[in-house]
Write a protein that holds these residues in place. Structure first.
Motif, mmCIF file in Angstrom:
data_model
loop_
_atom_site.group_PDB
_atom_site.id
_atom_site.type_symbol
_atom_site.label_atom_id
_atom_site.label_comp_id
_atom_site.label_asym_id
_atom_site.label_seq_id
_atom_site.Cartn_x
_atom_site.Cartn_y
_atom_site.Cartn_z
ATOM 1 N N TRP A 1 -17.874 -67.238 10.446
ATOM 2 C CA TRP A 1 -16.920 -68.204 10.948
ATOM 3 C C TRP A 1 -17.303 -69.757 10.541
ATOM 4 C CZ3 TRP A 1 -12.081 -69.158 11.293
ATOM 5 C CH2 TRP A 1 -11.589 -70.027 12.226
ATOM 6 N N MET A 2 -18.576 -70.078 10.518
ATOM 7 C CA MET A 2 -19.094 -71.272 10.224
ATOM 8 C C MET A 2 -18.788 -71.340 8.966
ATOM 9 S SD MET A 2 -22.405 -71.338 12.759
ATOM 10 C CE MET A 2 -22.991 -72.992 12.365
ATOM 11 N N LYS A 3 -19.137 -70.465 8.249
ATOM 12 C CA LYS A 3 -19.048 -70.622 6.564
ATOM 13 C C LYS A 3 -17.280 -70.825 6.235
ATOM 14 C CE LYS A 3 -21.235 -70.607 3.583
ATOM 15 N NZ LYS A 3 -21.874 -71.691 2.518
ATOM 16 N N VAL A 4 -16.400 -70.088 6.938
ATOM 17 C CA VAL A 4 -15.219 -70.270 6.793
ATOM 18 C C VAL A 4 -14.732 -71.731 7.046
ATOM 19 C CG1 VAL A 4 -12.675 -69.673 7.611
ATOM 20 C CG2 VAL A 4 -14.470 -67.816 7.432
ATOM 21 N N LYS A 5 -15.293 -72.366 8.064
ATOM 22 C CA LYS A 5 -14.990 -73.693 8.526
ATOM 23 C C LYS A 5 -15.505 -74.548 7.502
ATOM 24 C CE LYS A 5 -15.580 -75.202 12.846
ATOM 25 N NZ LYS A 5 -16.355 -75.449 13.767
ATOM 26 N N GLU A 6 -16.529 -74.291 6.954
ATOM 27 C CA GLU A 6 -17.131 -75.243 5.761
ATOM 28 C C GLU A 6 -16.161 -74.975 4.519
ATOM 29 O OE1 GLU A 6 -20.752 -74.547 2.630
ATOM 30 O OE2 GLU A 6 -21.504 -74.343 4.878
ATOM 31 N N TRP A 7 -15.884 -74.024 4.205
ATOM 32 C CA TRP A 7 -14.967 -73.952 3.156
ATOM 33 C C TRP A 7 -13.827 -74.725 3.262
ATOM 34 C CZ3 TRP A 7 -15.484 -67.984 1.914
ATOM 35 C CH2 TRP A 7 -16.774 -67.814 1.202
ATOM 36 N N LEU A 8 -13.235 -74.503 4.484
ATOM 37 C CA LEU A 8 -11.863 -75.127 4.831
ATOM 38 C C LEU A 8 -12.027 -77.074 4.702
ATOM 39 C CD1 LEU A 8 -10.459 -73.004 7.581
ATOM 40 C CD2 LEU A 8 -9.634 -73.012 5.440
ATOM 41 N N ALA A 9 -13.114 -77.231 5.353
ATOM 42 C CA ALA A 9 -13.332 -78.684 5.535
ATOM 43 C C ALA A 9 -13.674 -79.266 4.160
ATOM 44 C CB ALA A 9 -14.598 -78.951 6.375
ATOM 45 N N SER A 10 -14.284 -78.585 3.115
ATOM 46 C CA SER A 10 -14.707 -79.157 1.863
ATOM 47 C C SER A 10 -13.587 -78.909 0.998
ATOM 48 C CB SER A 10 -15.952 -78.313 1.408
ATOM 49 O OG SER A 10 -15.519 -77.032 1.053
ATOM 50 N N GLY B 1 -13.086 -56.281 7.399
ATOM 51 C CA GLY B 1 -13.994 -55.094 6.992
ATOM 52 C C GLY B 1 -15.402 -55.486 6.984
ATOM 53 N N GLY B 2 -15.898 -56.547 7.600
ATOM 54 C CA GLY B 2 -17.158 -57.097 7.431
ATOM 55 C C GLY B 2 -17.400 -57.873 6.024
ATOM 56 N N GLU B 3 -16.434 -58.178 5.262
ATOM 57 C CA GLU B 3 -16.458 -58.775 4.080
ATOM 58 C C GLU B 3 -15.651 -60.034 4.180
ATOM 59 O OE1 GLU B 3 -16.758 -57.459 -0.547
ATOM 60 O OE2 GLU B 3 -14.830 -56.913 0.515
ATOM 61 N N LEU B 4 -16.556 -61.086 3.456
ATOM 62 C CA LEU B 4 -15.959 -62.517 3.546
ATOM 63 C C LEU B 4 -15.944 -62.705 2.091
ATOM 64 C CD1 LEU B 4 -14.952 -65.197 4.791
ATOM 65 C CD2 LEU B 4 -17.438 -66.014 4.635
ATOM 66 N N ARG B 5 -14.449 -63.206 1.802
ATOM 67 C CA ARG B 5 -14.205 -63.438 0.265
ATOM 68 C C ARG B 5 -13.519 -64.780 0.032
ATOM 69 N NH1 ARG B 5 -10.924 -58.224 -1.716
ATOM 70 N NH2 ARG B 5 -10.024 -58.713 0.438
ATOM 71 N N LEU B 6 -13.887 -65.398 -0.892
ATOM 72 C CA LEU B 6 -13.229 -66.757 -1.252
ATOM 73 C C LEU B 6 -12.624 -66.590 -2.768
ATOM 74 C CD1 LEU B 6 -12.693 -69.733 -1.115
ATOM 75 C CD2 LEU B 6 -14.999 -70.130 -2.238
ATOM 76 N N GLU B 7 -11.257 -66.777 -2.714
ATOM 77 C CA GLU B 7 -10.590 -66.330 -3.901
ATOM 78 C C GLU B 7 -10.316 -67.831 -4.423
ATOM 79 O OE1 GLU B 7 -7.196 -66.857 -6.343
ATOM 80 O OE2 GLU B 7 -6.778 -66.408 -4.050
ATOM 81 N N ARG B 8 -10.460 -68.110 -5.782
ATOM 82 C CA ARG B 8 -9.869 -69.566 -6.399
ATOM 83 C C ARG B 8 -9.439 -69.064 -7.768
ATOM 84 N NH1 ARG B 8 -14.402 -73.935 -4.653
ATOM 85 N NH2 ARG B 8 -15.794 -72.107 -5.488
ATOM 86 N N ALA B 9 -8.355 -69.418 -8.163
ATOM 87 C CA ALA B 9 -7.681 -69.419 -9.578
ATOM 88 C C ALA B 9 -7.998 -67.915 -10.213
ATOM 89 C CB ALA B 9 -8.702 -70.278 -10.416
ATOM 90 N N GLY B 10 -7.717 -66.809 -9.124
ATOM 91 C CA GLY B 10 -7.817 -65.331 -9.515
ATOM 92 C C GLY B 10 -9.091 -64.981 -9.638
ATOM 93 N N ALA B 11 -10.128 -65.893 -9.289
ATOM 94 C CA ALA B 11 -11.507 -65.172 -9.287
ATOM 95 C C ALA B 11 -12.200 -65.021 -7.769
ATOM 96 C CB ALA B 11 -12.403 -66.154 -10.159
ATOM 97 N N VAL B 12 -12.690 -64.006 -7.357
ATOM 98 C CA VAL B 12 -13.280 -63.788 -5.968
ATOM 99 C C VAL B 12 -14.843 -64.224 -6.275
ATOM 100 C CG1 VAL B 12 -13.946 -62.292 -4.311
ATOM 101 C CG2 VAL B 12 -11.735 -62.281 -5.512
#
Length: 276
Positions: free
Chosen positions: A137-146, A265-276
């Motif tokens: 969750w801390m990584k999710v917050k970091e991505w959102l804030a950045s 499912g225990g996996e965190l993914r960041l998708e940008r411009a169609g790439a994960v």
């Protein structure tokens, strides 16, 4: 293994109130493990007659007996929801700091009572909002804030379970399914965590709407399913909680104008411009 404490650091003496599943599976292992270098658990308190002891920790039947083991720095409340307010206020009046399972208070008035008692007695109340400190969750917050996904406009939170946690009693209706002990159903039990997570990244919404009902567990006195909608200017957040699912599942998803974040499912993914 606990890290040895510096001789200059204070050691804290605490007692756990409530000897159910959350105390045995989470609180006691943490207090005696990673925190063991600075914390001594001097007692376990539970009024039930069928409570089994935990190693060499003294087992008491009433919180008032803790006076016999003074001095005490804090209590850790792991009892059903209905007792949280009374035990928290009692602990503060005794001069103890208080750690309490969520939810500590159910109304603004109850929260005000706790805040006033904490100020009067110069003590701290710490709710168990541990999801805030989850590394994912801390990584999710970091991505959102950045701005990793640009400005996000849609978020979805969901929690699926097949039933309420049975706690210490394997048969019959679990205490979380009763209004007397649980004070609410799946929305209160699981929703507490996700609501404070949302408020941390989005603040207060402009409006909130909800639906609750019993879909599967007719013997429960509380809802087994809840759906919430939080509206913000240019943003929508939905939450869905159920004890009526076929399998356990958690999911969080944020959608922005430049990508998406998904935790499932225990996996965190960041998708940008169609790439994960």
């Amino acid at each position: 293994m606990a890290t040895p404490a510096s001789p200059d650091l204070k050691r804290y003496r605490g007692a756990v109130i409530g000897a159910g599943g959350i105390a045995r599976q989470s609180h006691l292992p943490a207090l005696r493990g990673a925190l063991g270098a600075r914390v001594d658990v001097i007692a376990l308190v539970d009024s039930a007659t069928d409570v089994s002891p935990v190693d060499a920790i003294p087992l008491l039947s009433r919180p008032e007996q803790l006076h016999e083991l003074a001095p005490l720095d804090f209590i850790d409340i792991c009892t059903p929801t209905a007792s949280h307010l009374e035990l928290t206020l009692w602990g503060l009046e005794q001069g103890y700091h208080v750690v309490c399972e969520k939810p500590v208070a159910l109304t603004r008035a109850e929260a005000g009572m706790i805040a006033a008692a904490a100020r009067t007695n110069g003590r701290i109340v710490m709710p168990c909002h541990q999801y805030r400190h989850n590394p994912v969750w801390m990584k999710v917050k970091e991505w959102l804030a950045s701005g990793a996904i640009g400005r996000w406009h849609l978020a979805e939170f969901s929690v699926h379970r097949s039933a309420a946690d049975s706690g210490r009693v394997a048969e019959g209706t679990p205490w979380r399914g009763t209004s007397a002990a649980g004070r609410g159903g799946v929305l209160l039990d699981h929703g507490t965590h996700l609501v404070y997570q949302l408020l941390d990244v989005a603040g207060m919404p402009a409006s909130v709407s909800a639906w609750t009902g019993r879909l599967r567990h007719a013997r429960y006195e509380v809802e087994d399913t809840a759906s919430l909608r939080f509206e913000y200017p240019g943003r929508l957040v939905t939450m869905f909680f159920t004890w009526a699912a076929r399998a356990r599942e958690n999911r969080i998803r944020f959608v922005g104008d430049a990508g998406a974040i998904e935790w499932t499912g225990g996996e965190l993914r960041l998708e940008r411009a169609g790439a994960v």
